[in-house]
Design a protein around this motif. Structure first.
Motif, short mmCIF file in Angstrom:
data_model
loop_
_atom_site.label_atom_id
_atom_site.label_comp_id
_atom_site.label_asym_id
_atom_site.label_seq_id
_atom_site.Cartn_x
_atom_site.Cartn_y
_atom_site.Cartn_z
N SER A 160 4.85 2.38 -0.28
CA SER A 160 6.30 2.39 -1.01
C SER A 160 6.53 1.36 -2.00
O SER A 160 7.24 1.38 -2.87
CB SER A 160 7.36 2.67 0.07
OG SER A 160 7.53 1.42 0.93
N GLN A 161 6.01 0.07 -1.51
CA GLN A 161 6.28 -1.20 -2.37
C GLN A 161 5.42 -0.66 -3.71
O GLN A 161 6.07 -1.35 -4.85
CB GLN A 161 5.69 -2.36 -1.80
CG GLN A 161 6.33 -2.76 -0.54
CD GLN A 161 6.04 -4.09 0.06
OE1 GLN A 161 4.82 -4.30 -0.19
NE2 GLN A 161 6.72 -4.68 0.90
N LEU A 162 4.36 -0.15 -3.83
CA LEU A 162 3.58 0.16 -4.92
C LEU A 162 4.21 1.12 -5.68
O LEU A 162 4.41 1.04 -7.20
CB LEU A 162 2.25 0.77 -4.56
CG LEU A 162 1.12 0.83 -5.88
CD1 LEU A 162 1.03 -0.21 -6.45
CD2 LEU A 162 -0.06 1.30 -5.18
N ALA A 163 4.94 2.04 -5.05
CA ALA A 163 5.62 3.11 -5.92
C ALA A 163 6.69 2.52 -6.39
O ALA A 163 7.15 3.05 -7.77
CB ALA A 163 5.86 4.14 -4.83
N SER A 164 7.60 1.61 -5.71
CA SER A 164 8.87 0.97 -6.62
C SER A 164 8.36 -0.60 -7.39
O SER A 164 9.47 -0.72 -7.86
CB SER A 164 9.74 0.72 -5.55
OG SER A 164 9.12 -0.28 -4.63
N ALA A 165 7.24 -0.89 -7.40
CA ALA A 165 7.21 -2.03 -8.14
C ALA A 165 7.31 -1.88 -9.64
O ALA A 165 7.05 -1.01 -10.20
CB ALA A 165 5.37 -2.26 -7.82
N SER A 166 8.06 -3.05 -9.91
CA SER A 166 8.28 -2.73 -11.39
C SER A 166 7.45 -3.84 -12.44
O SER A 166 7.49 -3.74 -13.54
CB SER A 166 9.79 -3.28 -11.77
OG SER A 166 10.09 -4.38 -11.08
N SER A 167 6.86 -4.86 -11.76
CA SER A 167 6.00 -5.54 -12.60
C SER A 167 4.60 -5.63 -12.02
O SER A 167 4.21 -5.11 -11.13
CB SER A 167 6.49 -7.27 -12.52
OG SER A 167 6.10 -7.50 -11.17
N ASP A 168 3.68 -6.24 -13.08
CA ASP A 168 2.23 -6.06 -12.56
C ASP A 168 1.99 -7.07 -11.21
O ASP A 168 1.04 -6.78 -10.83
CB ASP A 168 1.66 -7.00 -13.97
CG ASP A 168 1.62 -5.79 -15.11
OD1 ASP A 168 1.87 -4.69 -14.81
OD2 ASP A 168 1.25 -6.23 -16.19
N VAL A 169 2.72 -8.08 -11.21
CA VAL A 169 2.53 -8.78 -10.13
C VAL A 169 2.95 -8.05 -8.72
O VAL A 169 2.12 -8.14 -7.77
CB VAL A 169 3.53 -10.12 -10.24
CG1 VAL A 169 3.30 -10.98 -8.79
CG2 VAL A 169 2.96 -11.09 -11.57
N ALA A 170 4.19 -7.64 -8.59
CA ALA A 170 4.41 -6.83 -7.67
C ALA A 170 3.31 -5.58 -7.32
O ALA A 170 3.22 -5.41 -6.11
CB ALA A 170 5.76 -6.15 -7.87
N LYS A 171 2.93 -5.07 -8.22
CA LYS A 171 1.85 -4.01 -8.22
C LYS A 171 0.56 -4.52 -7.71
O LYS A 171 -0.02 -3.93 -6.73
CB LYS A 171 1.55 -3.08 -9.63
CG LYS A 171 2.70 -2.37 -10.11
CD LYS A 171 2.21 -1.75 -11.60
CE LYS A 171 3.49 -0.93 -11.71
NZ LYS A 171 3.21 -0.27 -13.32
N ALA A 172 0.32 -5.64 -8.05
CA ALA A 172 -0.94 -6.45 -7.42
C ALA A 172 -0.87 -6.69 -5.90
O ALA A 172 -1.73 -6.41 -5.42
CB ALA A 172 -1.24 -7.74 -8.35
N GLU A 173 0.29 -7.39 -5.75
CA GLU A 173 0.45 -7.45 -4.56
C GLU A 173 0.59 -6.48 -3.43
O GLU A 173 0.08 -6.56 -2.37
CB GLU A 173 1.85 -8.51 -4.17
CG GLU A 173 1.66 -9.77 -4.76
CD GLU A 173 3.20 -10.54 -4.68
OE1 GLU A 173 4.27 -10.07 -4.79
OE2 GLU A 173 3.11 -11.72 -5.18
N ALA A 174 1.19 -5.15 -4.03
CA ALA A 174 1.27 -4.02 -3.07
C ALA A 174 -0.17 -3.44 -2.70
O ALA A 174 -0.77 -3.06 -1.91
CB ALA A 174 2.09 -3.04 -3.87
N GLU A 175 -0.91 -3.46 -4.03
CA GLU A 175 -2.35 -3.05 -4.02
C GLU A 175 -3.04 -3.82 -2.89
O GLU A 175 -4.09 -3.07 -2.19
CB GLU A 175 -3.08 -2.99 -5.38
CG GLU A 175 -2.38 -1.94 -6.24
CD GLU A 175 -2.99 -1.91 -7.71
OE1 GLU A 175 -3.59 -3.15 -8.01
OE2 GLU A 175 -2.71 -1.16 -8.27
N ILE A 176 -3.21 -5.24 -2.86
CA ILE A 176 -3.72 -5.96 -1.93
C ILE A 176 -3.32 -5.71 -0.43
O ILE A 176 -4.13 -5.55 0.37
CB ILE A 176 -3.42 -7.48 -2.34
CG1 ILE A 176 -4.13 -7.95 -3.51
CG2 ILE A 176 -4.23 -8.32 -1.17
CD1 ILE A 176 -3.77 -9.15 -4.00
#
Length: 160
Positions: free
Chosen positions: A131-147
């Motif tokens: 859910s964090q990945l789906a709502s991530a708005s920045s590249d950093v937030a997306k990378a952290e969610a993917e990890i």
């Protein structure tokens, strides 16, 4: 053609001798140091073998292993102790260093005995990460969610 056969026989004889001299796993013991920021799991303890998950593939370490430096990926480290028992630890990331003198240093960001893991908590963490990945708005937030997703999936696999 006869020269090629002679050369092959000569080479194969030397190759056999070289293999007999090396004796990869003939070293009597291997010393393991395995630590995480909050604890030391093994401090220069003699063990038979260590299996580690790395980004270049999972591999086993025996005494007299080729010197190596590898990055750990999320997964299970298995330690085969000299008394025949095995201990399994989940690691989130880290490094493993294998030295010429049969010493191994395994430094993990997190290390937890597999038998203490909770599969329902791991599944909950995976759902939160997705859910964090789906709502991530920045590249950093997306990378952290993917990890976080990668670690959660490895946790679930370790529990099964």
């Amino acid at each position: 053609m006869a020269l090629t056969r002679s050369a092959l026989r000569l080479f194969s004889g030397r190759f056999t001798q070289a293999c007999q001299v090396r004796g990869y796993a003939d070293a009597p013991s291997m010393s393991l140091t395995f630590a995480a920021p909050s604890q030391v799991l093994y401090n220069n303890i003699s063990v038979k073998q260590v299996d580690v998950p790395s980004f270049s593939g999972s591999f086993g370490i025996l005494p007299a292993h080729v010197p190596t430096l590898a990055v750990l990926k999320p997964g299970v480290v298995t330690v085969f102790e000299n008394d025949g028992s095995t201990k399994k630890f989940f690691v989130s990331s880290g490094t493993v260093t294998i030295n010429e003198d049969s010493t191994v240093q395994l430094l993990a960001e997190e290390a937890v005995p597999v038998d203490t893991l909770d599969i329902s908590a791991a599944r909950e963490l995976l759902a939160q990460s997705q859910s964090q990945l789906a709502s991530a708005s920045s590249d950093v937030a997306k990378a952290e969610a993917e990890i976080s997703i990668e670690v959660s999936e490895a946790l679930i696999k370790a529990c099964e």
